[in-house]
Motif scaffolding. Structure first.
Motif, PDB file in Angstrom:
ATOM      1  N   TYR A  31      12.110  -8.766  -0.832  1.00 40.66           N
ATOM      2  CA  TYR A  31      11.815  -7.347  -0.728  1.00 40.66           C
ATOM      3  C   TYR A  31      10.559  -7.104   0.095  1.00 40.66           C
ATOM      4  N   ARG A  32      10.570  -5.983   0.784  1.00 42.50           N
ATOM      5  CA  ARG A  32       9.387  -5.577   1.552  1.00 42.50           C
ATOM      6  C   ARG A  32       9.083  -4.128   1.209  1.00 42.50           C
ATOM      7  N   GLN A  33       7.860  -3.867   0.815  1.00 41.78           N
ATOM      8  CA  GLN A  33       7.427  -2.507   0.531  1.00 41.78           C
ATOM      9  C   GLN A  33       6.845  -1.911   1.802  1.00 41.78           C
ATOM     10  N   ILE A  34       7.400  -0.803   2.208  1.00 38.93           N
ATOM     11  CA  ILE A  34       6.897  -0.093   3.385  1.00 38.93           C
ATOM     12  C   ILE A  34       6.070   1.070   2.864  1.00 38.93           C
ATOM     13  N   ARG A  35       4.773   1.023   3.149  1.00 38.87           N
ATOM     14  CA  ARG A  35       3.826   1.941   2.530  1.00 38.87           C
ATOM     15  C   ARG A  35       3.328   3.066   3.435  1.00 38.87           C
ATOM     16  N   SER A  36       3.687   3.023   4.725  1.00 44.44           N
ATOM     17  CA  SER A  36       3.165   4.055   5.626  1.00 44.44           C
ATOM     18  C   SER A  36       4.121   4.296   6.791  1.00 44.44           C
ATOM     19  N   THR A  37       3.883   5.381   7.472  1.00 44.04           N
ATOM     20  CA  THR A  37       4.697   5.722   8.643  1.00 44.04           C
ATOM     21  C   THR A  37       4.528   4.674   9.734  1.00 44.04           C
ATOM     22  N   ARG A  38       3.302   4.209   9.939  1.00 40.27           N
ATOM     23  CA  ARG A  38       3.060   3.177  10.961  1.00 40.27           C
ATOM     24  C   ARG A  38       3.844   1.907  10.625  1.00 40.27           C
ATOM     25  N   GLU A  39       3.787   1.484   9.369  1.00 42.55           N
ATOM     26  CA  GLU A  39       4.508   0.286   8.943  1.00 42.55           C
ATOM     27  C   GLU A  39       6.022   0.490   9.095  1.00 42.55           C
ATOM     28  N   ALA A  40       6.498   1.694   8.785  1.00 42.32           N
ATOM     29  CA  ALA A  40       7.930   1.993   8.935  1.00 42.32           C
ATOM     30  C   ALA A  40       8.348   1.870  10.396  1.00 42.32           C
ATOM     31  N   ALA A  41       7.558   2.438  11.302  1.00 44.04           N
ATOM     32  CA  ALA A  41       7.886   2.373  12.731  1.00 44.04           C
ATOM     33  C   ALA A  41       7.917   0.928  13.214  1.00 44.04           C
ATOM     34  N   GLU A  42       6.922   0.135  12.807  1.00 45.77           N
ATOM     35  CA  GLU A  42       6.880  -1.279  13.214  1.00 45.77           C
ATOM     36  C   GLU A  42       8.089  -2.040  12.677  1.00 45.77           C
ATOM     37  N   CYS A  43       8.437  -1.778  11.433  1.00 46.50           N
ATOM     38  CA  CYS A  43       9.583  -2.441  10.808  1.00 46.50           C
ATOM     39  C   CYS A  43      10.889  -2.045  11.520  1.00 46.50           C
ATOM     40  N   LEU A  44      11.045  -0.769  11.792  1.00 50.33           N
ATOM     41  CA  LEU A  44      12.248  -0.286  12.484  1.00 50.33           C
ATOM     42  C   LEU A  44      12.381  -0.899  13.880  1.00 50.33           C
ATOM     43  N   MET A  45      11.248  -1.145  14.537  1.00 46.44           N
ATOM     44  CA  MET A  45      11.280  -1.686  15.901  1.00 46.44           C
ATOM     45  C   MET A  45      11.435  -3.200  15.944  1.00 46.44           C
TER      46      MET A  45
ATOM     47  N   ASP B 196      -4.377   7.283  12.357  1.00 49.89           N
ATOM     48  CA  ASP B 196      -4.088   7.233  10.924  1.00 49.89           C
ATOM     49  C   ASP B 196      -2.687   6.653  10.719  1.00 49.89           C
ATOM     50  N   SER B 197      -2.531   5.774   9.729  1.00 47.13           N
ATOM     51  CA  SER B 197      -1.233   5.132   9.515  1.00 47.13           C
ATOM     52  C   SER B 197      -0.268   6.021   8.736  1.00 47.13           C
ATOM     53  N   LYS B 198      -0.742   7.167   8.236  1.00 54.07           N
ATOM     54  CA  LYS B 198       0.079   8.139   7.511  1.00 54.07           C
ATOM     55  C   LYS B 198       0.772   7.504   6.303  1.00 54.07           C
ATOM     56  N   PRO B 199       0.017   7.194   5.249  1.00 51.08           N
ATOM     57  CA  PRO B 199       0.584   6.536   4.077  1.00 51.08           C
ATOM     58  C   PRO B 199       1.616   7.399   3.358  1.00 51.08           C
ATOM     59  N   PHE B 200       2.620   6.720   2.790  1.00 52.44           N
ATOM     60  CA  PHE B 200       3.642   7.390   1.990  1.00 52.44           C
ATOM     61  C   PHE B 200       3.096   7.605   0.587  1.00 52.44           C
ATOM     62  N   GLU B 201       3.574   8.649  -0.077  1.00 53.72           N
ATOM     63  CA  GLU B 201       3.197   8.906  -1.464  1.00 53.72           C
ATOM     64  C   GLU B 201       3.710   7.772  -2.365  1.00 53.72           C
ATOM     65  N   THR B 202       4.944   7.321  -2.087  1.00 58.10           N
ATOM     66  CA  THR B 202       5.554   6.209  -2.817  1.00 58.10           C
ATOM     67  C   THR B 202       6.173   5.270  -1.789  1.00 58.10           C
ATOM     68  N   PRO B 203       5.937   3.955  -1.897  1.00 57.71           N
ATOM     69  CA  PRO B 203       6.525   3.031  -0.916  1.00 57.71           C
ATOM     70  C   PRO B 203       8.057   3.058  -0.939  1.00 57.71           C
TER      71      PRO B 203
END
Length: 92
Positions: A21-35, A3-10
């Motif tokens: 601008y980039r909207q980060i909508r989930s925990t998985r997307e956040a991890a990929e962006c951080l890396m 599960d990508s663990k979506p955020f309530e608000t991006p």
């Protein structure tokens, strides 16, 4: 697939170019962006955010924890787009 663990608000960050601008909508997307695409001015909040995101994806922390950690890392790296700036850009 995990599960990508979506955020309530991006969380909106500005990476690469001013106004891009980039909207980060989930925990998985956040991890990929951080890396992969996070700016080089990384500090302890970046490390904490990545660690938190990975723990959330493994089921040990909450999605809200990942979102909060991402916001702190974005503030630290000066890439967080404040909500008032987003509202201004939508009005123009």
């Amino acid at each position: 697939m995990m599960d990508s663990k979506p955020f309530e608000t991006p969380v909106v960050v500005e990476l690469g170019h001013v106004g891009k601008y980039r909207q980060i909508r989930s925990t998985r997307e956040a991890a990929e962006c951080l890396m992969t695409v996070w700016p080089l001015n990384r500090g302890p909040r970046h490390r904490d955010a990545l660690d938190t995101c990975l723990k959330v994806l493994e089921g040990y922390r909450s999605t809200a924890d990942a979102r909060r950690a991402l916001i702190e890392a974005a503030k630290e790296s000066e890439v967080l787009v404040p909500n008032d700036r987003l509202l201004d850009s939508k009005r123009h």
